[in-house]
Write a protein that holds these residues in place. Structure first.
Motif, PDB file in Angstrom:
ATOM      1  N   GLU A 140       0.831  -1.204   0.000  1.00 11.92           N
ATOM      2  CA  GLU A 140       0.000   0.000   0.000  1.00 11.92           C
ATOM      3  C   GLU A 140       0.869   1.260   0.000  1.00 11.92           C
ATOM      4  O   GLU A 140       0.569   2.219  -0.706  1.00 11.92           O
ATOM      5  N   GLN A 141       1.949   1.241   0.769  1.00 13.56           N
ATOM      6  CA  GLN A 141       2.844   2.392   0.784  1.00 13.56           C
ATOM      7  C   GLN A 141       3.508   2.587  -0.565  1.00 13.56           C
ATOM      8  O   GLN A 141       3.636   3.719  -1.056  1.00 13.56           O
ATOM      9  N   ARG A 142       3.929   1.505  -1.209  1.00 14.39           N
ATOM     10  CA  ARG A 142       4.536   1.621  -2.545  1.00 14.39           C
ATOM     11  C   ARG A 142       3.540   2.199  -3.549  1.00 14.39           C
ATOM     12  O   ARG A 142       3.881   3.046  -4.371  1.00 14.39           O
ATOM     13  N   LYS A 143       2.327   1.703  -3.482  1.00 17.25           N
ATOM     14  CA  LYS A 143       1.312   2.184  -4.414  1.00 17.25           C
ATOM     15  C   LYS A 143       1.065   3.677  -4.198  1.00 17.25           C
ATOM     16  O   LYS A 143       0.972   4.444  -5.147  1.00 17.25           O
ATOM     17  N   VAL A 189       3.133   5.909  -2.849  1.00 17.53           N
ATOM     18  CA  VAL A 189       4.295   6.732  -3.188  1.00 17.53           C
ATOM     19  C   VAL A 189       4.558   6.741  -4.687  1.00 17.53           C
ATOM     20  O   VAL A 189       4.759   7.797  -5.286  1.00 17.53           O
ATOM     21  N   PHE A 190       4.527   5.589  -5.340  1.00 11.46           N
ATOM     22  CA  PHE A 190       4.919   5.519  -6.747  1.00 11.46           C
ATOM     23  C   PHE A 190       3.780   5.864  -7.705  1.00 11.46           C
ATOM     24  O   PHE A 190       3.999   6.488  -8.738  1.00 11.46           O
ATOM     25  N   ASP A 191       2.557   5.450  -7.396  1.00 14.55           N
ATOM     26  CA  ASP A 191       1.458   5.707  -8.305  1.00 14.55           C
ATOM     27  C   ASP A 191       0.840   7.094  -8.099  1.00 14.55           C
ATOM     28  O   ASP A 191       0.622   7.841  -9.033  1.00 14.55           O
ATOM     29  N   ARG A 192       0.610   7.466  -6.860  1.00  8.98           N
ATOM     30  CA  ARG A 192      -0.051   8.732  -6.570  1.00  8.98           C
ATOM     31  C   ARG A 192       0.942   9.827  -6.245  1.00  8.98           C
ATOM     32  O   ARG A 192       0.548  10.986  -6.077  1.00  8.98           O
ATOM     33  N   HIS A 193       2.213   9.470  -6.095  1.00 15.11           N
ATOM     34  CA  HIS A 193       3.295  10.428  -5.771  1.00 15.11           C
ATOM     35  C   HIS A 193       2.980  11.214  -4.501  1.00 15.11           C
ATOM     36  O   HIS A 193       3.167  12.420  -4.445  1.00 15.11           O
TER      37      HIS A 193
END
Length: 187
Positions: A174-177, A179-183
């Motif tokens: 969830e944290q990766r999503k 940070v990387f997808d929603r910035h």
């Protein structure tokens, strides 16, 4: 799995028997060395090179006259030669040294057996997670994964650890999503 345990117990038994045999042989040879000695270090004297002399004598006899044999100088130079020599009485406990080494080797052996046991048993304990996929398919893998019911899980330590591990992996994904997808950074 029982053959692996039997093999490790057989190996451990063989190690113990070998250590006992080595200790018995060493005990039989204890007369070949002593735990006390007198060490005399004599520097070069005239045309005679320096030399180190060791001899098993009592502490009161630890001097050049009792330790240095054969005397490298003629009779009239013995006193001058012995005044240059430095003699020290040394004492050690070979039994303490042997026990320390045996304890050290036993601990190292036990750790190696434990490592071997874990290497053999760990693949049998761990279950392969067929839903684990590379990072670029995170969203698909979350949709394919069945929901985990906390009451459906057993109460064994291994299952609780696996449950905690799955929760941690889900939080990381969830944290990766985020940070990387929603910035966006999580606070």
């Amino acid at each position: 799995m029982s053959s692996g345990r039997g093999g490790s117990w057989t190996f451990a038994g063989a190690v113990v028997v070998a250590l006992l045999l080595l200790d018995f042989v060493d005990f039989a040879q204890t007369k070949n060395f002593e735990d006390v000695r007198c060490k005399c270090i004599c520097p070069p004297y005239r045309n005679i090179s320096g030399h180190i002399y060791n001899r098993n004598v009592s502490q009161k006899d630890c001097n050049c006259l009792h330790v240095v044999e054969p005397m490298p100088v003629p009779g009239h130079d013995v006193e001058a030669y012995c005044l240059l020599c430095e003699c020290k009485y040394e004492e050690r406990s070979s039994n303490t040294i042997k026990v320390t080494i045996i304890i050290y080797l036993s601990v190292v052996g036990a750790l190696l057996l434990y490592m071997l046991f874990l290497l053999l048993v760990d693949p049998l304990i761990r279950k392969h997670d067929p839903y684990t996929q590379p990072l670029h398919n995170e969203e698909d893998s979350e949709e394919m994964r069945p929901p985990v019911d906390p009451q459906a899980r057993g109460n064994t330590v291994l299952e609780r650890v696996e449950g905690a591990q799955q929760r941690w992996k889900k939080q990381v994904q969830e944290q990766r999503k985020t940070v990387f997808d929603r910035h966006k950074m999580l606070s």
